[in-house]
Each structure stands twice: as structure tokens, then as C-alpha cells.
Design a protein around this motif. Structure first.
Motif, PDB file in Angstrom:
ATOM      1  N   VAL A   1       1.003  -1.246  -0.030  1.00 47.68           N
ATOM      2  CA  VAL A   1       0.089   0.194  -0.026  1.00 47.68           C
ATOM      3  C   VAL A   1       0.741   1.304   0.023  1.00 47.68           C
ATOM      4  CG1 VAL A   1      -1.730   1.473   1.317  1.00 47.68           C
ATOM      5  CG2 VAL A   1      -1.861  -1.170   1.191  1.00 47.68           C
ATOM      6  N   ILE A   2       0.493   2.126  -0.838  1.00 49.20           N
ATOM      7  CA  ILE A   2       1.452   3.496  -0.887  1.00 49.20           C
ATOM      8  C   ILE A   2       0.398   4.591  -0.690  1.00 49.20           C
ATOM      9  CG2 ILE A   2       2.684   5.097  -2.457  1.00 49.20           C
ATOM     10  CD1 ILE A   2       3.698   2.860  -4.152  1.00 49.20           C
ATOM     11  N   GLY A   3       0.692   5.124   0.515  1.00 51.37           N
ATOM     12  CA  GLY A   3      -0.220   6.259   0.998  1.00 51.37           C
ATOM     13  C   GLY A   3      -0.746   6.191   2.422  1.00 51.37           C
TER      14      GLY A   3
ATOM     15  N   PHE B   1       3.944   1.590   2.517  1.00 48.86           N
ATOM     16  CA  PHE B   1       4.761   2.856   2.144  1.00 48.86           C
ATOM     17  C   PHE B   1       4.383   3.902   2.677  1.00 48.86           C
ATOM     18  CE2 PHE B   1       7.808   0.048  -0.487  1.00 48.86           C
ATOM     19  CZ  PHE B   1       7.141  -1.068  -0.565  1.00 48.86           C
ATOM     20  N   GLN B   2       5.145   4.493   3.674  1.00 50.37           N
ATOM     21  CA  GLN B   2       4.595   5.878   4.316  1.00 50.37           C
ATOM     22  C   GLN B   2       5.663   6.814   3.847  1.00 50.37           C
ATOM     23  OE1 GLN B   2       3.463   6.373   8.753  1.00 50.37           O
ATOM     24  NE2 GLN B   2       5.895   6.981   8.390  1.00 50.37           N
ATOM     25  N   ARG B   3       5.199   8.029   3.119  1.00 55.07           N
ATOM     26  CA  ARG B   3       6.219   9.170   2.936  1.00 55.07           C
ATOM     27  C   ARG B   3       5.885  10.280   4.104  1.00 55.07           C
ATOM     28  NH1 ARG B   3       5.912  12.206  -2.858  1.00 55.07           N
ATOM     29  NH2 ARG B   3       3.835  13.022  -1.711  1.00 55.07           N
ATOM     30  N   THR B   4       4.442  10.428   4.688  1.00 48.42           N
ATOM     31  CA  THR B   4       4.352  11.350   5.667  1.00 48.42           C
ATOM     32  C   THR B   4       3.613  10.804   6.701  1.00 48.42           C
ATOM     33  OG1 THR B   4       4.432  13.275   3.803  1.00 48.42           O
ATOM     34  CG2 THR B   4       3.536  13.618   6.130  1.00 48.42           C
TER      35      THR B   4
ATOM     36  N   LEU C   1       6.242  -1.519   7.966  1.00 55.08           N
ATOM     37  CA  LEU C   1       6.525  -0.295   7.702  1.00 55.08           C
ATOM     38  C   LEU C   1       7.471  -0.010   6.921  1.00 55.08           C
ATOM     39  CD1 LEU C   1       4.832   2.640   7.985  1.00 55.08           C
ATOM     40  CD2 LEU C   1       6.324   2.834   9.815  1.00 55.08           C
ATOM     41  N   VAL C   2       7.439   0.823   5.774  1.00 46.51           N
ATOM     42  CA  VAL C   2       8.768   1.124   4.981  1.00 46.51           C
ATOM     43  C   VAL C   2       8.289   2.819   5.146  1.00 46.51           C
ATOM     44  CG1 VAL C   2       9.897   1.222   2.788  1.00 46.51           C
ATOM     45  CG2 VAL C   2       8.393  -0.602   3.460  1.00 46.51           C
ATOM     46  N   ASP C   3       9.371   3.451   5.814  1.00 45.54           N
ATOM     47  CA  ASP C   3       9.519   4.659   6.061  1.00 45.54           C
ATOM     48  C   ASP C   3      10.403   5.255   4.857  1.00 45.54           C
ATOM     49  OD1 ASP C   3       9.899   7.376   7.081  1.00 45.54           O
ATOM     50  OD2 ASP C   3      10.885   7.013   8.872  1.00 45.54           O
TER      51      ASP C   3
END
Ligand code: FAD
Ligand code: N01
Length: 531
Positions: A176-178, A200-203, A341-343
Motif C-alpha cells: 500500500v502506498i499512501g 509505504f509511508q512518505r508522511t 512499515l517502509v519509512d
């Protein structure tokens, strides 16, 4: 020729159709989807539900609907809200005036004839005296610009256009991206099914617990409903909330124990009213840091692995300045063995490959890719339509340096055109949307009646009134912490979009009064002329 063409058959389009028809007008609604529902037709991802109490999110205008509908949970699921909107369409026999499966490509104003010609993607043309864009604030999905994304060999699912037949993730390796509201709702549900889930967490976002529970008949008692609705009308966010003396105070002025007790009370109450806790939470950095630290501590307690917890704690922007998320079991999902979690702050995505996602030189194998990457919010659905006003002026040209509206409802240079609740310059997206939608629809239908009663054929916002409103929206926004985050409220999620804090943060009651006053003064700030 129709009196009114409405584009969109979500909450806004349905209520518009009902009200306009009641006024004896001929109306045609054009809807890209094959059914009613708007947001709730498209966003069928697992876990999708409202984050405003369902009894407040349902329409308030109809005793008939109150009598014939029961919500089952505090936060209704997508399926239930869609059933509700189907029930609304059935109750008022709305479908006979809706053309489904029809996307509007353009709308052109004919100044001489004082009418709009609306063009569909299929090449059909309809003419109308008025056009109302009920096209939604969060209805234009945004594809992420990630290298290689088109090369992915497995299925790619957007939360915003989820397959109607559902998706079975059993035994699958899912990415999951977002991690906005959609991701936060979908992740725990996908985690329950998938063999392996990488998030996949960007923020990291600020997230408050939902406090979901089943509802009873008492929740539908007419007096209870009326009281909740009245409370919502008086609240800046359009949410039923019993303000106490404490909530009217500033967090920074209170002893820590008293402040924390109130945060705790609101945390346990669940949902978006967390931000109504104190008067200064959205305007004073110090107060905002206090609530941020309170939430961070909750995350540390809920997530077992301290490193994962640290990565899930938001930083770099004020609480509430990006839309607050509301969760059911989100943090607990990261305590599961099958979830990782991929930071992306530490290791950005290098590229998507046919078989997975490459991060930090390693390819993470993926069978299914889920994109919870958001929307071109507020303006996206409007600028996707080739709207041409007076002298062929394109809406995209008029908004080249950022959207400009009068009251979020109308645009100078585009006579007889209205936008509902999605219009930048309105409080819609900062409120319980149903409250704003009903108010906008009521205002628009009253306005059309007024134009007709006055024997006029044309109403247009003046440049001067629009300039003043745009300036007012900016000024009020600048008194808050909202402009400080890279949010969709400021268009930061869409490359090249002018950075403007789009919603009106003056609050629902103030805005409603402003709109009522404009109407009472014979539509001050508008120019009315005979057809
Ligand atoms: P929409 O429901 O977006 O409907 C717009 C319709 O216009 C769509 O059906 C679309 O297909 C159609 N359309 C757009 N462009 C065209 C075109 N060119 N031609 C033809 N048709 C077109 N708000 C809340 O207040 N509380 C919540 O809990 C909440 N939850 C949400 C959850 C999700 C997943 C999302 C995405 C949004 C949520 N919102 C919530 C905001 C939500 O969008 C509004 O509450 C409300 O549903 C908007 O209704 P609408 O009719 O204005 O727009
Ligand atoms: O979209 P979002 P959403 N690489 O824009 C990330 C309503 N809503 O669909 O923040 C990696 O909030 C992006 O990261 P970043 C509600 O109003 C309500 O979730 O840009 N990541 C972010 O994490 C909400 O605010 C509910 O760094 C990328 C995410 O994708 C609005 O709809 C439920 C990326 C997008 O989050 C939108 O929510 C759902 C990239 N290239 C929606 N591009 C309720 O609960 C984007 N991201 C009622």
C-alpha cells in the motif's frame, strides 16, 4: 432546453435535483458513474466509511428519510452510505432525471442567448439557463509520479476507483502506498487478509481513534436528531459538539493536568472533535505542539516496536493542518507479524519494477499494488471540464494563479454557473460536508428562484466582490496554522498546482450568515441583468 443542468449525482447532485424540481424547474443531472452516490460509489476499498457520525452525515432536510432510514454504526460503512443514497434516490424518484455513464467534457456560455451548452464526452449537447457543478471536492483521483509504476506486472488498485466485485488478498503479498485517510482505513483490513503487507509511508499523519460503536433506536429519536443537527449548525466544523467552558479556553493558559484531562476526554469520545478541544489548537503553535505530543504518546503506547512507533509519529507540520485521520485498529496493524512499515523519509522509493518496489537498493516482492495516493482536490474535477465563460474565458485561465471564487459558489466571468461545497473559498471540506452541501444547495436554489422572480436571466459575481472574498479567505487562513502544511488544502500534492490555501476557515456559522446576508441584500456582489 433545461432550466438547470447539474453535473454529479453524489450527496450534492441528489439534493439539488430534489430542491430544483420542487421549485418546478426542469433539471437534467449528468453523472459519469453508473449509479448515484459520488464518493460512496467510487471509493469501495476495504474499511471505507465516513468519519463524521453517520446520524449527522445523513441529510437533515427530510422527515421522510428520518422515518425510513436507520444507521447501524456510529461511522457507517461505504456500503451502508451507498445504500442510503440509493434509498434517497428511490424515496424522491430521482433517477428519472439522471443520465448515468455520461462524463461532461465541456460547458460553454453563450452571452447573447444567456445559456450554457454542456457537452458530454460522448458528443451529446444539452442547453440550460443554469449549470451547477456538483462534481465533488475529492473526486478527481491523483496518480503518483513514481518511476516505473506503469511497469508493474500485477494488479494495481486505486482506493478511489476500487473494483465493484471487491478484491481478495488472501495469500497475497500486498503493497500500500499512501497513509492519508484512505490508507489509514484500508491498511488494517488488508492486513487481516494478506500474507504479507508492506506499507509505504512518505508522511506520517495525525490520527485519532474513531470510537466506533453500534447505534440504537434512541440515536434516531427525532428530538435527539434535531438537537444534534442544531449543535452542528452552531459549530465551526458543522459537527455536533457540546462546547464546555474549557473548550472555549486556550490550551496554553491551562495547567497541564487540566489540559491533558480534556485531551483524554476527547480522545476517548473519538473522532474529529479532538480539534475542538481548545480555542487555540489551530492558531497557536505552542498549543498545537501540546496536542501533537499527546497524540505521539498514544502512538508510543499502541505500537509495540519503538522504532516503528517513532516512524509513525508525525512531524514537520501542525496537527489538523493536514486533514486529521480517524482510525479503527490502524496502529495495531503494525503489531502484526505480516505487516511491515517502509519509512520513505529514510528510504525513498527508487522505482517500481514489474515484480515489486525497489527501496534502498532492495526489491520488495509484491503481487498486488494498492494506491491510496489521494486526489486533485477542490479544483481538479472543475478544471478537468473545459468550462468557457464570457468572451470564451476558460476557467483554467481564470484560475491560472490559483482558484478565485465569490463565496466558493460562483466565479466572475462565468454567469449562471454555481459550484457546490467543492468550490474553493467555501468551508465545505473543513466541515461535516453534508452541512455545507445542504446550505449551498439551499442558497443556490433560492438564488435561481430570485433571478426568475425578478424577471432576470443572468447573474454573475462581480470582480470586486470576488477579489474581496478571495482576500478575506486568504486573510482568515493566514491567521491559522493551516497554510504551514504541504496538504491538499493548499494543492501541494499536485505538482505545478498554485499554492493557495483554498478552503474558507471562518467556520460554518459565520459563512452561512455571510451567504444569507448577501442574499438578503438582493445578492450583493452579484450583477443581475435581464436575459
Ligand atoms: P461527490 O460525492 O464526489 O460526487 C461528485 C460526482 O460528480 C461523482 O459521482 C462524479 O462521478 C461526478 N462527476 C465529477 N466530474 C464529472 C464530470 N465531468 N461529468 C460527469 N460526472 C462527473 N466528508 C465528510 O463530511 N465526512 C466523511 O466522513 C467523509 N468521508 C469521505 C471518505 C472518502 C473516501 C472520500 C473520498 C471523501 C469523504 N468525504 C467525507 C468527502 C465527500 O466527498 C463528501 O462528504 C461528499 O460525499 C461529497 O458529495 P458531492 O456530491 O459533493 O461530491
Ligand atoms: O488522500 P491523501 P486520501 N509516493 O492525499 C501519499 C477524505 N477521506 O485519499 O502526505 C509516496 O490524504 C501521500 O503522502 P504525502 C479526507 O478528506 C476521508 O487518503 O504527500 N506516497 C499521502 O500519505 C482526506 O483527507 C476518509 O507525503 C505518496 C497519501 O498518499 C481526503 O479524502 C477516508 C505519493 C495520500 O493521502 C483524501 O484522503 C478517505 C508518492 N508519489 C478519504 N503520492 C474518511 O475517513 C501520494 N502519496 C472519512
Amino acid at each position: 432546453m433545461f432550466d438547470v443542468v447539474v453535473v454529479g449525482a453524489g450527496f450534492s447532485g441528489l439534493y439539488l435535483l430534489h430542491r430544483l424540481r420542487e421549485q418546478g424547474l426542469s433539471v437534467r443531472v449528468l453523472e459519469a458513474a453508473d449509479g448515484v452516490g459520488g464518493t460512496w460509489y467510487w471509493n469501495r476499498y476495504p474499511g471505507a466509511r465516513c468519519d463524521v457520525d453517520a446520524v449527522e452525515y445523513g441529510f437533515s432536510f427530510s422527515p421522510e428519510l428520518d422515518r425510513t432510514w436507520r444507521w447501524d454504526e456510529r461511522y457507517a460503512t461505504q456500503e451502508r452510505i451507498l445504500e442510503y443514497l440509493d434509498h434517497v434516490a428511490d424515496t424522491y424518484d430521482l433517477r428519472r432525471d439522471i443520465t448515468f455513464g455520461t462524463r461532461v467534457a465541456g460547458a460553454t456560455w453563450d452571452e447573447g442567448a444567456a445559456r450554457w451548452t454542456v457537452r458530454t464526452e460522448g458528443g451529446d449537447e444539452l442547453t440550460a439557463r443554469f449549470v451547477v457543478m456538483a462534481t465533488g471536492c475529492l473526486s478527481k483521483p491523483k496518480k503518483p509520479d513514481i518511476p516505473g509504476i506503469e511497469s508493474f506486472a500485477g494488479p494495481t488498485y486505486f482506493t478511489s476507483t476500487w473494483p465493484h466485485e471487491g478484491v481478495d488478498f488472501t495469500g497475497r503479498r500486498v503493497a500500500v502506498i499512501g497513509t492519508g485517510s484512505s490508507g489509514v482505513q484500508a491498511i488494517p483490513r488488508i492486513a487481516e487478509q494478506a500474507a504479507r503487507l508492506h506499507v509505504f509511508q512518505r508522511t506520517a499523519n495525525f490520527i485519532v481513534p474513531a470510537g466506533n460503536h453500534e447505534l440504537t433506536e434512541d440515536d434516531h429519536d427525532p428530538d435527539t436528531l434535531a438537537a444534534r443537527r442544531a449543535s452542528g449548525m452552531a459549530c465551526p466544523l458543522g459537527l455536533a459538539f457540546e462546547f464546555t467552558e474549557t473548550n472555549l479556553k486556550n490550551a496554553v493558559d491551562l495547567p497541564e493536568a487540566e489540559r491533558t484531562a480534556e485531551f483524554e476526554r476527547l480522545w476517548n469520545r473519538g473522532g474529529l472533535p479532538m480539534m475542538l478541544g481548545f480555542a487555540d489548537l489551530l492558531v497557536d503553535e505552542r498549543a498545537n505542539r501540546m496536542v501533537a505530543e499527546f497524540i505521539a504518546e498514544k502512538i508510543r503506547r499502541r505500537v509495540h516496536d519503538p522504532e516503528v512507533a517513532a516512524a509513525l509519529i508525525p512531524s514537520g507540520f501542525p496537527v489538523g493542518a493536514k486533514r486529521l485521520c480517524v482510525d479503527i485498529d490502524y496502529y495495531e496493524a503494525f503489531n502484526r507479524d505480516n505487516v511491515k512499515l517502509v519509512d520513505l523519509r529514510a528510504t525513498p522509493i527508487e522505482r517500481v519494477t514489474p515484480a515489486g518496489i525497489q527501496v534502498g537498493g532492495t526489491e520488495i516482492p509484491v503481487d498486488d499494488l494498492v494506491l491510496a495516493t489521494g486526489f486533485d482536490a477542490l479544483t481538479g474535477a472543475l478544471t478537468a471540464i473545459d468550462i468557457r465563460g464570457k468572451d470564451g474565458l476558460r476557467l483554467t485561465e481564470a484560475w491560472e494563479h490559483g482558484p478565485r471564487t465569490y463565496l466558493g459558489l460562483c466565479v466572475a466571468g462565468f454567469p449562471n454557473l454555481f459550484a457546490v461545497a467543492a468550490g474553493p473559498g467555501s468551508p465545505g471540506v473543513l466541515s461535516n460536508m453534508r452541512v455545507s452541501i445542504e446550505q449551498h444547495v439551499d442558497w443556490i436554489t433560492d438564488c435561481v428562484r430570485y433571478v426568475d422572480e425578478q424577471g432576470m436571466g443572468r447573474i454573475e459575481a462581480t470582480e470586486q466582490a470576488q477579489d474581496q472574498w478571495v482576500e478575506h479567505v486568504r486573510e482568515v487562513g493566514d491567521t491559522t496554522l493551516f497554510p504551514r502544511a504541504n496538504s491538499w488544502y493548499v494543492g501541494a500534492n499536485v505538482p505545478g498546482k498554485p499554492r493557495v490555501f483554498m478552503p474558507y476557515i471562518g467556520g460554518v456559522p459565520v459563512y452561512r450568515e455571510e451567504c444569507a446576508e448577501v442574499a438578503a441584500k438582493g445578492y450583493a456582489g452579484f450583477h443581475l441583468t435581464p436575459a
